[in-house]
Motif scaffolding. Structure first.
Motif, mmCIF file in Angstrom:
data_model
loop_
_atom_site.group_PDB
_atom_site.id
_atom_site.type_symbol
_atom_site.label_atom_id
_atom_site.label_comp_id
_atom_site.label_asym_id
_atom_site.label_seq_id
_atom_site.Cartn_x
_atom_site.Cartn_y
_atom_site.Cartn_z
ATOM 1 N N ILE A 1 -4.436 -0.380 4.625
ATOM 2 C CA ILE A 1 -4.896 0.864 3.980
ATOM 3 C C ILE A 1 -4.857 2.013 4.994
ATOM 4 C CG2 ILE A 1 -6.846 2.035 2.881
ATOM 5 C CD1 ILE A 1 -7.754 -0.773 1.880
ATOM 6 N N VAL B 1 -9.674 1.505 -3.691
ATOM 7 C CA VAL B 1 -9.427 0.069 -3.539
ATOM 8 C C VAL B 1 -10.742 -0.663 -3.793
ATOM 9 C CG1 VAL B 1 -8.768 -1.800 -1.967
ATOM 10 C CG2 VAL B 1 -7.548 0.393 -1.874
ATOM 11 N N LEU C 1 0.832 -1.212 0.000
ATOM 12 C CA LEU C 1 0.000 0.000 0.000
ATOM 13 C C LEU C 1 0.864 1.259 0.000
ATOM 14 C CD1 LEU C 1 -3.164 0.357 0.095
ATOM 15 C CD2 LEU C 1 -2.398 -1.963 0.506
ATOM 16 N N HIS D 1 -12.072 -4.365 -3.345
ATOM 17 C CA HIS D 1 -11.672 -5.623 -2.698
ATOM 18 C C HIS D 1 -12.595 -6.754 -3.144
ATOM 19 C CE1 HIS D 1 -10.198 -8.538 0.043
ATOM 20 N NE2 HIS D 1 -11.131 -8.387 0.969
ATOM 21 N N VAL E 1 -13.205 2.865 -0.657
ATOM 22 C CA VAL E 1 -12.813 1.458 -0.486
ATOM 23 C C VAL E 1 -14.089 0.640 -0.659
ATOM 24 C CG1 VAL E 1 -11.866 -0.285 1.074
ATOM 25 C CG2 VAL E 1 -10.957 2.063 1.123
#
Length: 297
Positions: free
Chosen positions: A100, A68, A60, A70, A110
């Motif tokens: 993060i 991000v 990161l 995921h 995110v």
């Protein structure tokens, strides 16, 4: 949100969803960096296990993403090891969020991919984000636990949780139901063994799903949980009938008791009104369009 030059880190980039997500974000102007557990010579790809907290923190700090996504998860519900669901889906996600946050950079978004499996066996009507979760297997419990764990980071990170219902498309593994059915029709098999034919599922097209994920990244409903679903259900009988109509091939269906799961969720239909209020004009192709695409490949 100006996108040109924004860096997007996608975990699980070589998975079914990850490949479409990478293409969607690249087409929109993002610089895409991938993370996965398997080796690869791809540019801008990093092999790292989600169990490796220090490695994630180093990555990161190097990558410095703005966004991000995921996606890395153990997703096949029939997978044999319950422990693996929790190791990857819960602990792996926690390691990622910790990395993060430790990086200190202010991110735009995110996006965490959860699952509509968290709703369990609730079969009455449309399932909205306010439907109480009732997970019925270890996969679903691991995803719901991930959501609760992610809440601990909401004051530090701009987290958005997506709850996708079933989705499919070209490239999905044959141990998922629709690709299995499609592959039998493509090779003109005489018969197919399936489990319960009277399960009803809400199917979206993977191309529409990644469009929804990009929309959520850009609208940034931080702190929210959002269903991604078509809002329509089809039984496996109807899927077989559609494939028959598209291909002209008749197939004999045999119900194999070994494929009938006792904790099977009978009906999963998602209310997508929240998603559509956030992303104007979002829709998914009809299931016969998606099946035609898959059968033609």
């Amino acid at each position: 949100m100006t996108i040109a030059g924004k860096r997007a880190l996608i975990t699980g980039i070589h998975g079914f969803t990850g490949r479409y997500m990478a293409a969607e974000l690249q087409a929109s102007g993002y610089d895409v960096i991938g993370l996965g557990s398997q080796p690869s010579d791809d540019a801008d790809y990093h092999q790292i296990d989600l169990a490796d907290g220090p490695g994630l923190r180093t990555l990161l700090a190097t990558v410095q993403p703005d966004v991000v996504v995921h996606l890395a998860a153990l997703a096949f519900v029939g997978h044999g090891s319950a422990d693996a669901f929790y190791r990857v889906n819960l602990i792996g996600t926690r390691n990622l969020l910790e990395a993060i946050a430790a990086n200190g950079k202010q991110l735009d978004c995110v996006l965490l991919a959860s699952s509509a499996n968290v709703y369990g066996n609730v079969s009455e009507g449309l399932l909205s984000e306010s439907t109480p979760p009732a997970p019925a297997n270890d996969y679903a419990v691991s995803k719901l636990a991930m959501e609760y764990m992610a809440n601990l980071w909401r004051d530090k990170l701009p987290i958005v949780i997506a709850r996708p219902f079933n989705y499919t498309g070209v490239g999905q593994a044959d141990n998922f139901l629709l690709p299995k059915i499609v592959s039998h029709f493509r090779r003109k098999a005489q018969k197919i063994e399936l489990g319960n034919l009277d399960v009803w599922r809400d199917f979206s097209d993977v191309r529409a799903l990644v469009h929804a994920y990009r929309g959520l990244i850009e609208t940034k409903p931080v702190g929210e949980t959002v269903n991604v679903s078509s809002g329509r259900v089809y039984s496996l009988r109807e899927v077989i009938a559609m494939c028959t109509a598209i291909t002209g091939h008749q197939i004999q269906v045999e119900v194999n008791p070994a494929f009938v799961r006792s904790n099977e969720v009978k009906t999963l239909c998602g209310d997508n009104s929240k998603l559509r209020s956030l992303i104007g004009g979002w829709h998914t192709p009809s299931l016969d369009e998606t099946l035609s695409w898959m059968l033609a490949e």
